[in-house]
Enzyme design. Structure first.
Site, PDB file in Angstrom:
ATOM      1  N   HIS A 185      65.064  81.352  44.977  1.00 18.83           N
ATOM      2  CA  HIS A 185      65.713  82.423  45.762  1.00 18.83           C
ATOM      3  C   HIS A 185      67.083  82.829  45.211  1.00 18.83           C
ATOM      4  CE1 HIS A 185      63.224  81.707  49.712  1.00 18.83           C
ATOM      5  NE2 HIS A 185      62.479  81.713  48.617  1.00 18.83           N
ATOM      6  N   GLU A 281      60.074  92.507  53.628  1.00 23.55           N
ATOM      7  CA  GLU A 281      60.767  93.650  54.229  1.00 23.55           C
ATOM      8  C   GLU A 281      61.144  94.719  53.217  1.00 23.55           C
ATOM      9  OE1 GLU A 281      63.099  91.055  57.717  1.00 23.55           O
ATOM     10  OE2 GLU A 281      64.250  92.207  56.226  1.00 23.55           O
TER      11      GLU A 281
END
Length: 408
Positions: A185, A281
């Site tokens: 990440h 998203e």
């Protein structure tokens, strides 16, 4: 029967909205309306905040187009940008940059790039060109940097030499702190906004100890930051309240944002972000906004448990423009401004990793009105996509391919 009736009514209404006006400023017809492209069951029973936030109707491009493999000789390419002369500058995860012609000729590695930590999801990540690149040859890039205490998402800049064989004066200008041993990440996209400042996405590094830092205004993790070319906080940045609030913050509450793009009409920054199980998203960024992770999410833990309190909405936290459940793993993205495929005008194109296709989102008034999946039969993890100077789209995949996507 009720769902079918609602879908047909919505489809008819959508078609009417695109056909009732011939005004040149009206949205382009996005193509034939179809059933939603997602047919698999969601991971959660969560409900969207508004109609069309997920599983929007499908659209099908009517213009004949094709995706052609230009080269398969790249090694885990991560970012791709178009040079002024039409060639493509590509980053490779292991730490190389290369120049590729639209005929598929791949250069030798460009030297002079600081060492990267390519383990896990790290490596040499996104890149962008200086707005004055034609004269100053400056390149900016994001990479995973090994340092004391672990790894950072770092930003560097340097000048491409006249012979295009090395980067001169490579300098690290920003580090998202704190460092952490996690190799996951990193975020990693970078672009110049309409004011000439750098916008960079950083991940929250995945592990439970750093996850809450996405909400901390004193941490650079899980953020979108806005910087000068020297890596300093840009003037006009929003002011976040809280002890030790960082001046470079533009928005907070992000998980693993791997896509950034400027809307060609509004100049607003749009972002793609990986969710956990569900909850990928698309966000329209706003200065000073909090996008909620990990307080709110439409995803669940990989274990199947709730994330936190298992809520999807909370006052003061932004809703995504669009989300996917199950995930497609959205990565690099770009808006289409070409004219060769009229249905694609101002549409958003996103590389999908686990989805193994290119997402096309038709957008009207900042809302998604249709979704299409392109090149799904290729079986590729699409990592980044950009528009060439010839008006075609160019996409790179984890498996080493560079595609040209254009009208037949």
């Amino acid at each position: 029967m009720k769902n079918t009736t609602c879908f047909l009514a919505f489809s008819a209404l959508l078609l009417m909205s695109f056909s009732c006006s011939n005004d040149k400023d009206s949205p382009a017809d996005p193509g034939t309306v179809t059933d939603p492209v997602e047919t698999n069951a969601p991971n959660s029973a969560y409900k969207p905040a508004f109609e069309g936030q997920t599983r929007i109707n499908g659209v099908k491009t009517n213009t004949s187009f094709e995706g052609v493999v230009i080269t398969s000789a790249l090694a885990s390419p991560w970012g791709v940008k178009t040079l002024p002369d039409g060639r493509l500058l590509v980053t490779e995860k292991a730490g190389q940059m290369r120049i590729v012609t639209t005929a598929g000729v791949v250069s030798s590695p460009i030297t002079g790039i600081p060492a990267v930590n390519a383990s896990g999801q790290g490596g040499l990540l996104g890149l962008c060109l200086d707005p004055e690149y034609a004269t100053n040859k400056m390149i900016y890039w994001v990479f995973a940097e090994a340092t004391t205490g672990g790894n950072n998402t770092a930003v560097a800049k340097g000048k491409l030499s006249a012979d295009e064989k090395n980067i001169e004066g490579a300098t690290v200008i920003y580090r998202a702190k704190p460092a952490n041993p996690s190799n996951l990440h990193y975020g990693g996209r970078i672009l110049f906004d309409k004011t000439g400042n750098l916008v960079v996405s950083t991940g929250e590094r995945s592990v439970l100890e750093t996850r809450p830092l996405a909400q901390s205004v004193s941490s650079g993790l899980g953020k979108v930051v806005r910087l000068t070319k020297e890596g300093q906080p840009a003037s006009g940045n929003p002011v976040f309240t809280g002890s030790g609030a960082l001046a470079e913050l533009y928005s907070i509450g992000h998980r693993n944002p791997q896509g950034l793009a400027l809307h060609p009409v509004t100049g607003e920054i749009w972002e793609s972000e990986h969710g956990p199980r569900g909850g990928d998203e698309i966000n329209r960024l706003k200065a000073g906004a909090n996008f909620g992770w990990p307080t709110i999410t439409y995803g669940i833990e990989y274990s199947g448990e709730k994330v936190g309190a298992g809520i999807q909405q909370q006052s003061g936290l932004e809703q995504p423009v669009y989300y996917w459940d199950p995930v497609v793993s959205p990565s690099g993205m770009t808006f289409y401004t070409g004219n060769r495929v009229p249905e694609w005008e101002n549409n958003l194109f996103i590389g999908a990793l686990s989805g193994m296709h290119i997402v096309r989102l038709a957008i009207e008034n900042n809302k998604v009105v249709g979704e299409e999946r392109l090149l799904a039969s290729e079986g590729q993890r699409f990592r980044d996509i950009t528009q060439g100077s010839d008006g075609a789209l160019y996409a790179v995949t984890d498996q080493g391919r560079l595609y040209k996507i254009d009208k037949k």
